[in-house]
Design an enzyme around this catalytic site. Structure first.
Site, PDB file in Angstrom:
ATOM      1  N   ASP A  35     -74.745 -72.198 -70.597  1.00  0.00           N
ATOM      2  CA  ASP A  35     -75.962 -71.098 -70.259  1.00  0.00           C
ATOM      3  C   ASP A  35     -75.592 -70.582 -69.060  1.00  0.00           C
ATOM      4  O   ASP A  35     -75.956 -69.259 -68.736  1.00  0.00           O
ATOM      5  CB  ASP A  35     -77.320 -71.952 -70.346  1.00  0.00           C
ATOM      6  CG  ASP A  35     -77.916 -72.234 -71.542  1.00  0.00           C
ATOM      7  OD1 ASP A  35     -77.322 -71.911 -72.640  1.00  0.00           O
ATOM      8  OD2 ASP A  35     -79.202 -72.368 -71.634  1.00  0.00           O
TER       9      ASP A  35
ATOM     10  N   CYS B 157     -75.865 -80.616 -72.060  1.00  0.00           N
ATOM     11  CA  CYS B 157     -76.291 -79.226 -71.439  1.00  0.00           C
ATOM     12  C   CYS B 157     -77.491 -78.762 -72.596  1.00  0.00           C
ATOM     13  O   CYS B 157     -77.379 -79.117 -73.652  1.00  0.00           O
ATOM     14  CB  CYS B 157     -75.270 -78.280 -71.497  1.00  0.00           C
ATOM     15  SG  CYS B 157     -74.245 -78.824 -69.757  1.00  0.00           S
ATOM     16  N   ASP B 158     -78.190 -78.031 -72.019  1.00  0.00           N
ATOM     17  CA  ASP B 158     -79.366 -77.392 -72.415  1.00  0.00           C
ATOM     18  C   ASP B 158     -79.571 -77.683 -74.010  1.00  0.00           C
ATOM     19  O   ASP B 158     -80.436 -78.442 -74.677  1.00  0.00           O
ATOM     20  CB  ASP B 158     -79.294 -75.913 -72.135  1.00  0.00           C
ATOM     21  CG  ASP B 158     -79.469 -75.578 -71.056  1.00  0.00           C
ATOM     22  OD1 ASP B 158     -78.556 -76.384 -69.914  1.00  0.00           O
ATOM     23  OD2 ASP B 158     -79.940 -74.847 -70.193  1.00  0.00           O
ATOM     24  N   LYS B 159     -79.172 -76.927 -75.067  1.00  0.00           N
ATOM     25  CA  LYS B 159     -79.670 -76.778 -76.244  1.00  0.00           C
ATOM     26  C   LYS B 159     -78.737 -77.719 -77.141  1.00  0.00           C
ATOM     27  O   LYS B 159     -79.239 -77.993 -78.104  1.00  0.00           O
ATOM     28  CB  LYS B 159     -79.209 -75.371 -77.245  1.00  0.00           C
ATOM     29  CG  LYS B 159     -80.253 -74.370 -76.934  1.00  0.00           C
ATOM     30  CD  LYS B 159     -81.117 -74.251 -75.616  1.00  0.00           C
ATOM     31  CE  LYS B 159     -80.247 -73.547 -74.784  1.00  0.00           C
ATOM     32  NZ  LYS B 159     -80.563 -73.329 -73.328  1.00  0.00           N
TER      33      LYS B 159
ATOM     34  N   CYS C 111     -75.849 -79.281 -64.387  1.00  0.00           N
ATOM     35  CA  CYS C 111     -76.346 -78.735 -63.113  1.00  0.00           C
ATOM     36  C   CYS C 111     -77.265 -79.515 -62.321  1.00  0.00           C
ATOM     37  O   CYS C 111     -78.317 -79.906 -62.902  1.00  0.00           O
ATOM     38  CB  CYS C 111     -76.442 -77.186 -63.167  1.00  0.00           C
ATOM     39  SG  CYS C 111     -75.004 -76.187 -63.718  1.00  0.00           S
TER      40      CYS C 111
ATOM     41  N   GLU D 258     -82.728 -66.696 -71.605  1.00  0.00           N
ATOM     42  CA  GLU D 258     -83.094 -67.317 -70.519  1.00  0.00           C
ATOM     43  C   GLU D 258     -82.930 -65.911 -69.377  1.00  0.00           C
ATOM     44  O   GLU D 258     -81.987 -65.302 -69.494  1.00  0.00           O
ATOM     45  CB  GLU D 258     -82.259 -68.537 -70.138  1.00  0.00           C
ATOM     46  CG  GLU D 258     -82.979 -69.497 -70.742  1.00  0.00           C
ATOM     47  CD  GLU D 258     -82.258 -70.953 -69.976  1.00  0.00           C
ATOM     48  OE1 GLU D 258     -82.570 -72.048 -70.380  1.00  0.00           O
ATOM     49  OE2 GLU D 258     -81.062 -70.754 -69.339  1.00  0.00           O
TER      50      GLU D 258
ATOM     51  N   SER E 273     -85.002 -69.838 -67.387  1.00  0.00           N
ATOM     52  CA  SER E 273     -84.082 -71.014 -66.953  1.00  0.00           C
ATOM     53  C   SER E 273     -84.957 -72.018 -66.418  1.00  0.00           C
ATOM     54  O   SER E 273     -85.976 -71.876 -65.628  1.00  0.00           O
ATOM     55  CB  SER E 273     -82.886 -70.741 -66.279  1.00  0.00           C
ATOM     56  OG  SER E 273     -82.169 -71.694 -65.814  1.00  0.00           O
TER      57      SER E 273
END
Length: 557
Positions: free
Chosen positions: A78, A119-121, A191, A442, A468
């Site tokens: 992202d 990570c995210d998704k 992160c 985001e 985000s």
């Protein structure tokens, strides 16, 4: 065993011959086949080291008597995709990941899965597939990045984005920007703040689908490798005892996850992903449940971007088990639920306690009596919108100001960088929803620019897109219905007064119903600016953010 369909009987001799072509042995084919789904790549810092995690998982599976079979998954970074067309693909990739895991698992008849995202998704996408197929599964993430250092202080990626705003405003020079750029992200891992990736990895613990430590043990720690080996062993126990994904993820465990979400101060994106996971698990939840839990569960953590602490601090303070132990003191968790360890939640957190109250406050001394996420309703968001309440300055919990209207993130960020946004404004960014974006970008750039320009305590942002997990301030996203779907946000005009009341869960466009009706007569939403390829199909098939932005069901198409 599912794998009998590809390994047993004379009819499967051709199938077995293909395994032998890869060097598998007869003995390996007589054991359970465990899919090890790795999102390793060389484009995502959180995934850069997942090849090492996958090897450790495979070792654990072999130690416990199984045969690991590694298969790949895609993953979008992202941070690298932020601020341009690439971000349109991020949320949409969640559906591709879920579908690809389903495809690989059913096509090759794995008996169980160890899912290795970070990570995210990627995290929710893999979990969605596991509960969709309802087979034994364990999540083993790659772990968080260590915090960086800038001006002698711990920082993470959110500070890097804010530094750009500070540079644009003349607050720092190019030399300081470069210093931040080279210090913000010191190595591999997701992160270091309580952004979406770490939120979802912590919530996998809370759901019970991951082992304790999954969300917080740093990527570079030897304990992370050991955790991966234990995840490999754990899946064999689940397969042996026929404990499936929906035995772990159900209505009660989702409530447990929501409680931890509120206490930890997770990303507002956790709303989208928990809705989507619940949908796949066959226990759809309503947005009102988030506010119900927020009213009950105090906020115990202010990790970046809400505060100065980072994931390594949360880990050293006792991690998610310590947070769960605090919630258990007020009977805010169901401790009887089975988890991926084969034990109950209560057994998992036995002996856990808060080791550092700077990172985790006690249940009797919270940051606030209400949780980190709040859902707002009103004529501007009839089906709800979302704010990370724990990252909003107290003076911005209630705000009223004139709308500054932009039809894309790009227009908004240009105005912010040119200092056209002033104290008191309410920035409205529309046509960025799941359908209208398409892809629901985001928007870390505009929120971080405002923070870097010292406007985060005087300016609010509202969008039918999303923010985000690294965003802070009065950043209100997921406005439903979105502009492209006929939502009132598409009718807002420059200068309209918007009133925000986060404590009372209200958001109001102060325009009469009669005036809105007149505007609607002449209103026509523009076509999404991408109508080709996967995103073109996605824009026609995606549901609203209030339903988790999942793909419409077969019956709805």
């Amino acid at each position: 065993m599912r794998s009998d369909n590809v390994t047993k009987g004379v009819e499967r001799a051709p199938n077995r011959s293909l395994f032998y072509a890869m060097g598998y042995t007869k003995e390996e084919l007589e054991r359970p086949l465990i899919g090890v789904v790795s999102a390793h790549s060389e484009i995502v810092p959180g995934h850069f080291h997942l090849d090492k995690i996958a090897e450790a998982v495979k070792a654990g599976i072999r130690l416990a008597g199984g045969t690991p079979v590694m298969v790949p998954s895609i993953g979008v970074c992202d941070g690298i995709a932020m601020g341009h067309i690439g971000m349109k693909y991020s949320l949409a990739s969640r559906e591709l990941i879920a579908d690809s895991v389903e495809t690989m698992t059913n096509a090759h008849q794995f008996d169980g899965l160890v899912l290795i995202p970070n990570c995210d998704k990627i995290v929710p996408g893999m979990v969605m597939a596991a509960v969709r197929m309802n087979i034994p599964a364990v999540v083993c993430s790659g772990g968080p990045m260590l915090a960086g250092i800038y001006d002698g202080q711990e920082i993470s990626l959110s500070k890097m984005f804010e530094a750009v705003g500070s540079y644009k405003a003349g607050i720092i020079d190019e030399c300081k920007l470069s210093e931040c750029e080279h210090g913000a992200c010191p190595g591999c891992g997701s992160c270091a703040g309580m952004y979406t990736a770490n939120s979802m990895n912590c919530l996998c613990e809370s759901l019970g689908i991951a082992l304790p430590g999954n969300g917080t043990i740093p990527a570079v720690s030897s304990a992370r490798v050991a955790l991966a080996k234990h995840a490999g062993m754990a899946i064999m126990n689940l397969v042996k005892n026929d404990i499936k994904a929906r035995d772990i993820i159900n209505e009660k465990s989702i409530r447990n996850a929501l409680a931890c979400d509120m206490a930890l101060g997770c990303s507002s994106n956790s709303v989208l992903h928990l809705l989507a996971i619940a949908n796949e698990a066959g226990v759809p939840i309503d947005l009102s449940l988030f506010n119900e839990m927020s009213e009950k569960v105090p906020n115990l953590c202010h990790l970046a971007p809400a505060g100065p602490t980072h994931m390594q601090d949360l880990n050293m303070a006792g991690g998610v088990p310590a947070v769960q132990a605090e919630l258990a003191k007020k009977n805010l968790l169901d401790l009887s639920l089975i988890t991926a360890t084969g034990k109950t939640v209560g057994e998992n957190i036995e002996g856990a306690y808060v080791k550092d109250t700077n990172a985790i406050r006690t249940i009797d001394n919270p940051y606030s009596q209400t949780g980190g996420i709040q859902i707002l309703w009103g004529n501007l968001a009839e089906n709800g919108c979302v704010v990370k309440r724990s990252a909003v300055a107290p003076e911005m919990l209630c705000h009223k100001g004139p709308a500054r209207v932009f039809n894309s993130e790009d227009e908004a960020i240009d105005a912010i960088y040119k200092s056209k946004i002033v104290d008191g404004d309410v920035v409205v960014i529309r046509y960025e929803g799941p359908k209208g974006g398409p892809g629901m970008r985001e928007m870390l750039n505009p929120t971080s620019a405002l923070a870097g320009m010292k406007l985060d305590k005087t300016v609010a942002l509202i969008t039918d897109g999303r923010f985000s997990g690294a965003s802070r301030g009065a950043s209100i996203g997921h406005v439903c219905p979105e502009a492209a779907d006929g939502g009132v946000i598409g009718l807002v005009e420059e200068g309209d007064i918007i009133s925000i009341d986060i404590p009372n869960a209200k958001i109001t466009l102060e325009v009469s119903d009669e005036e809105l009706a007149k505007r609607r007569e002449n209103y026509k939403a523009p076509e999404p600016n991408i109508t080709y390829g996967w995103l073109g199909r996605y824009s026609k098939l995606v549901s609203s953010a209030s339903k988790g932005a999942v793909m419409k069901s077969y019956d709805e198409i």
